[in-house]
Write a protein that holds these residues in place. Structure first.
Motif: not given
Length: 456
Positions: A425, A446, A449
């Protein structure tokens, strides 16, 4: 999981992961946290050498500040006049001027910062509007819509002052995301502003009785500097400073981050890696793990900037009673902006912050601090501001200011698609845009995720 980089993006990501029960390991090449957020002592005051304040109205920022227990100790800037270098000398910034052009023509006309020919050309903006389906540079767009004089006299000082940008290479989609639909449709910026203002006034009249409480101030910092924010984010995290990530490779189902630190060479094996570094650094880290992502990141440009904060006697220059003075590249290839910190933050002594360095301006990477101070003082004197510093601090931010070229957002969408589902990421200023608020949002994105994957 590992987070590479303890700047604002990396810290926001790690904090979010920690608050959701994860235990990320943060790897930071430098000696401390905060990235470009740096607070220094100057006499009896603390001054910031990177971002000056946190944007409280950015999504999630005020809530994060409250969560960290920093709300009660905030202080807010005092509003002040904004100045602009112009063909008439240093004048007050006309109302409605934005980094992508004037949205109100009458204040611009009254200011006389444009010549009669320039005003006539700018007034034709509604008739020069045409659709742009692809991203273009700010310079190309403004020249087509308003003419070269608006680009040079109005837009360049603001966009250059804020982003150290060269208008002819800076992405319009990044500079003005709110204008995306206007640009695609070929609508007039000036006409659209008139419609929005009229609708806004009508909405205010309709909902005036429904308002409750004061509006949240736009920005804030703290007495001991903006560094209080990254330090609070880092408080409960495991952070290894002076530890540089050298590369990322896949071993089985895990990612291995090779590092060099105080104890020599080592590695960290994890399921997920968040890379929150400058884009070029992220690209180098991914050269083996994901060549396509590395190639996309290598196209992200940046430039070096510097901040000089000095205590000096007040002068009879207009900045002595104003807040900020924007200086376009037509007036100086070195100095972009001067801020009077005394009027903005109520500092004990007259204190000025000088922002230096711009894309395709005077190169500053190889200059010594003494030379840079001497050059900036001489440049300001040439521009009419005589400052004799009693004391100063200077900070260089090498390659720190992103310079996204047209098509940047499309390339970053390709980057996200390339890394989707890999456990890698990437985010930060070079990818998502500059600013503390943007960095916090990027870090949380991020981290989500990973947490959403863990929950599933």
């Amino acid at each position: 999981m590992a987070v590479i980089g303890a700047g604002m993006t990396g810290l926001a990501a790690a904090h979010h992961l920690h608050s959701h029960g994860c235990r990320p390991v943060v790897l930071e090449a430098g000696q401390g946290v905060g990235g470009q957020v740096r607070s220094r002592r100057l006499g009896s005051d603390v001054v910031d050498m990177g971002p000056e304040a946190v944007p409280l109205r950015a999504p999630g920022v005020a809530a994060l500040v409250a969560e960290l227990g920093l709300t009660d100790s905030m202080r807010h800037p005092v509003p002040g006049r904004v100045l602009l270098s112009s063909r008439r000398g240093v004048v007050e910034m006309p109302s409605g001027v934005t980094p992508v052009g004037p949205t109100k023509l009458l204040p611009t006309i009254a200011s006389r910062i444009l010549s009669p020919a320039g005003l006539l050309r700018a007034g034709l903006e509604p008739f020069n509007a045409r659709p742009h389906l692809d991203d273009v540079s700010v310079g190309q767009f403004i020249a087509e819509r308003f003419g070269d004089e608006v680009s040079r006299a109005v837009v360049d000082p603001l966009l250059g002052g804020i982003h150290a940008a060269d208008l002819n290479t800076f992405s319009l989609a990044v500079a003005a995301p709110a204008l995306e639909q206007t640009v695609r449709n070929g609508d007039s910026i000036v006409a659209g502003t008139l419609k929005r203002n009229a609708a806004g006034r009508w909405s205010q009249l309709r909902h005036r009785s429904q308002r409750s409480g004061p509006r949240t101030p736009a920005t804030a910092t703290w007495k001991h500097g903006l560094m209080m924010l990254p330090e609070a984010l880092a408080r409960e995290l495991t952070i290894h400073t002076n530890t540089r990530a050298r590369g990322i490779r896949q071993v089985g189902h895990e990612w291995v981050v090779d590092v060099t630190g105080p104890h020599g060479v080592g590695s960290v094996a994890v399921d997920d890696v968040i890379i929150a570094t400058p884009a070029r650094v992220a690209g180098a880290l991914l050269a083996t793990a994901c060549p396509r992502a590395s190639e996309l990141l290598s196209q992200c440009e940046s430039t070096t900037v510097a901040t000089l904060v000095m205590q000096a006697d007040l002068t009879d220059h207009p900045i002595a009673t104003a807040q900020t003075w924007f200086i376009g590249s037509a007036w100086s290839a070195l100095v972009r902006q001067v801020t009077n910190l005394s009027t903005t933050w109520h500092l004990a002594k007259p204190t000025f912050r000088i922002a230096m360095g711009r894309q395709r301006g005077t190169p500053i990477d190889d200059l010594s601090d003494d030379d840079l101070v001497a050059m900036s003082v001489a440049e300001l004197r040439r521009l009419g501001l005589a400052l004799d510093p009693h004391d100063y601090v200077i900070e260089r931010h090498r390659g720190a200011m992103p310079q996204p070229a047209p098509g940047h957002r499309e390339r970053m969408a390709q980057l996200a698609a390339t890394l989707n589902g890999t456990g890698l990421h990437v985010g930060g200023a070079g990818i998502d845009g500059a600013g503390v608020g943007t960095a916090i949002a990027a870090g949380r994105r991020l981290a989500r995720h990973i947490t959403s994957k863990e929950e599933n």
